[in-house]
Write a protein that holds these residues in place. Structure first.
Motif, PDB file in Angstrom:
ATOM      1  N   ILE A   2      41.385  95.744  63.521  1.00 18.81           N
ATOM      2  CA  ILE A   2      41.373  94.530  63.385  1.00 18.81           C
ATOM      3  C   ILE A   2      40.304  94.082  62.231  1.00 18.81           C
ATOM      4  CG2 ILE A   2      39.216  94.424  64.886  1.00 18.81           C
ATOM      5  CD1 ILE A   2      40.310  91.692  66.122  1.00 18.81           C
ATOM      6  N   VAL A   3      40.516  93.006  61.692  1.00 21.17           N
ATOM      7  CA  VAL A   3      39.890  92.402  60.562  1.00 21.17           C
ATOM      8  C   VAL A   3      38.647  91.561  61.039  1.00 21.17           C
ATOM      9  CG1 VAL A   3      39.661  90.982  58.368  1.00 21.17           C
ATOM     10  CG2 VAL A   3      41.780  92.458  58.817  1.00 21.17           C
ATOM     11  N   VAL A   4      37.520  92.003  60.849  1.00 26.51           N
ATOM     12  CA  VAL A   4      36.277  91.059  61.194  1.00 26.51           C
ATOM     13  C   VAL A   4      35.977  90.285  60.249  1.00 26.51           C
ATOM     14  CG1 VAL A   4      33.801  91.519  62.231  1.00 26.51           C
ATOM     15  CG2 VAL A   4      35.717  92.922  62.837  1.00 26.51           C
ATOM     16  N   ASN A   5      35.804  88.965  60.299  1.00 25.48           N
ATOM     17  CA  ASN A   5      35.009  87.995  59.741  1.00 25.48           C
ATOM     18  C   ASN A   5      35.610  88.100  58.199  1.00 25.48           C
ATOM     19  OD1 ASN A   5      33.109  87.070  61.843  1.00 25.48           O
ATOM     20  ND2 ASN A   5      31.652  88.219  61.039  1.00 25.48           N
ATOM     21  N   GLY A   6      37.011  88.243  58.133  1.00 24.39           N
ATOM     22  CA  GLY A   6      37.562  88.276  56.772  1.00 24.39           C
ATOM     23  C   GLY A   6      37.247  89.258  56.021  1.00 24.39           C
ATOM     24  N   ARG A   7      36.343  90.280  56.323  1.00 28.64           N
ATOM     25  CA  ARG A   7      35.766  91.283  55.535  1.00 28.64           C
ATOM     26  C   ARG A   7      36.178  92.889  55.712  1.00 28.64           C
ATOM     27  NH1 ARG A   7      29.959  89.710  53.752  1.00 28.64           N
ATOM     28  NH2 ARG A   7      30.546  91.622  52.430  1.00 28.64           N
ATOM     29  N   TYR A   8      35.971  93.014  57.175  1.00 31.66           N
ATOM     30  CA  TYR A   8      35.592  94.467  57.497  1.00 31.66           C
ATOM     31  C   TYR A   8      37.017  94.813  58.550  1.00 31.66           C
ATOM     32  CZ  TYR A   8      30.836  93.036  56.230  1.00 31.66           C
ATOM     33  OH  TYR A   8      29.718  92.787  55.731  1.00 31.66           O
ATOM     34  N   ILE A   9      37.613  95.930  57.809  1.00 28.99           N
ATOM     35  CA  ILE A   9      38.615  96.561  58.981  1.00 28.99           C
ATOM     36  C   ILE A   9      37.900  97.716  60.084  1.00 28.99           C
ATOM     37  CG2 ILE A   9      40.824  97.751  59.049  1.00 28.99           C
ATOM     38  CD1 ILE A   9      41.280  96.381  56.197  1.00 28.99           C
ATOM     39  N   VAL A  10      38.068  97.377  61.200  1.00 31.62           N
ATOM     40  CA  VAL A  10      37.506  98.286  62.149  1.00 31.62           C
ATOM     41  C   VAL A  10      38.384  98.545  63.268  1.00 31.62           C
ATOM     42  CG1 VAL A  10      35.026  97.584  61.575  1.00 31.62           C
ATOM     43  CG2 VAL A  10      36.246  96.558  63.459  1.00 31.62           C
TER      44      VAL A  10
END
Length: 84
Positions: A2-10
């Motif tokens: 999932i992309v978190v806050n448009g910045r992190y892929i976790v």
């Protein structure tokens, strides 16, 4: 994933979150991997509201490809939320 806050892929299963009270304010603390972000909202802490929001967050994350926690808090009716 999932992309978190448009910045992190976790990985979705790495995301952990909890609410707590800071004075009269409500804070959402979100953690994943070695990162975290916190949002402080002007709302008084209300246990029932926080429990409902955590359930809704869990449901939202199940099928989502991305999540913005600021938008999530706004959708849940929390006011004046900002990162700190």
């Amino acid at each position: 994933m999932i992309v978190v806050n448009g910045r992190y892929i976790v990985a979705k299963d790495e995301i952990r979150g909890y609410f707590y009270r800071d004075g009269r304010a409500t804070v959402l603390d979100i953690r994943w991997s070695d990162w975290s972000t916190q949002y402080k909202c002007a709302d008084d802490y209300d246990r029932a509201r926080v429990q409902a929001a955590m359930l809704n967050l869990s449901l939202r994350l199940q099928d989502a490809r991305s999540v913005d926690f600021g938008e999530f808090l706004q959708d849940e009716g929390f006011s004046d939320c900002g990162r700190f």
